[in-house]
Design an enzyme around this catalytic site. Structure first.
Site, PDB file in Angstrom:
ATOM      1  N   ALA A  88      18.221 -10.154  16.549  1.00  0.00           N
ATOM      2  CA  ALA A  88      16.797 -10.360  16.797  1.00  0.00           C
ATOM      3  C   ALA A  88      16.042  -9.046  16.895  1.00  0.00           C
ATOM      4  CB  ALA A  88      16.614 -11.155  18.081  1.00  0.00           C
ATOM      5  N   HIS A 102       0.858  -1.189   0.000  1.00  0.00           N
ATOM      6  CA  HIS A 102       0.000   0.000   0.000  1.00  0.00           C
ATOM      7  C   HIS A 102       0.890   1.234   0.000  1.00  0.00           C
ATOM      8  CE1 HIS A 102       0.981   0.772   4.214  1.00  0.00           C
ATOM      9  NE2 HIS A 102       0.829  -0.530   4.395  1.00  0.00           N
TER      10      HIS A 102
END
Length: 181
Positions: free
Chosen positions: A156, A112
């Site tokens: 992470a 989008h």
């Protein structure tokens, strides 16, 4: 090289058969690709899976989506852990010997636009490239147009918005190079 036991051979047979079933829409599928669990595969383009690819889709399903003009190319000996979402509307390439941690997201399109009046429009895609031997930690997000260099590690929870040079340790939001490996 150690000779595998009969038990080892029998243990991998169901995983090889699951790979043949779940990845049956792949244009190329390595003979020793293995799947544990039930991945969700949507392939309308080119799906290329190398030899010895391991997909663990047990705790949370792995999602592989390839659009009509897209190509998802997974090199040999790649490990993809549970909960990963990989979407290729143009091109996502994962180099050989790479490891993808749990719940990693790789999308070559934002799906989008950001302008309020254009939110339902699809923006242009940009390829994602993971070179050889890249390790992405748990919950890493790699956005469109990014190349991660060979031998690099992304920590992470990082969000990768720019290229990472080879042999680098990167982490953070946005991910920044911490040091060279």
């Amino acid at each position: 090289m150690a000779i595998p036991s009969i038990a080892d051979l029998y243990a991998s047979v169901p995983a090889v058969l699951r790979a043949r079933w779940y990845l049956r829409s792949a244009e190329q599928l390595g003979p020793k690709a293995r799947v544990w669990g039930r991945p969700v595969i949507h392939n309308s383009g080119r799906l290329l899976i190398g030899d010895r690819v391991r997909i663990v889709s047990t705790i949370a399903p792995v999602e592989l989506g390839v659009g009509e003009n897209g190509c998802l190319d997974i090199g040999e000996n790649v490990y993809i852990n549970c909960g990963c979402s990989i979407g290729a509307t143009l091109s996502v390439r994962i180099g050989a010997n790479s490891s993808i941690g749990s719940h990693v997201t790789l999308m070559d399109n934002d799906f989008h636009r950001i302008e309020p009046e254009r939110r339902n429009e699809l923006p242009p895609s940009q390829p994602i490239v993971l070179e050889e031997n890249v390790w992405l930690g748990v919950r890493v997000v790699v956005l469109r147009g990014v190349t991660i260099g060979a031998g690099s590690v992304v920590g992470a929870g990082s969000v990768v918005v720019r290229d990472i040079p080879p042999r680098s340790l990167a982490a953070g939001i946005p991910a920044k190079v911490i040091r060279t490996l």
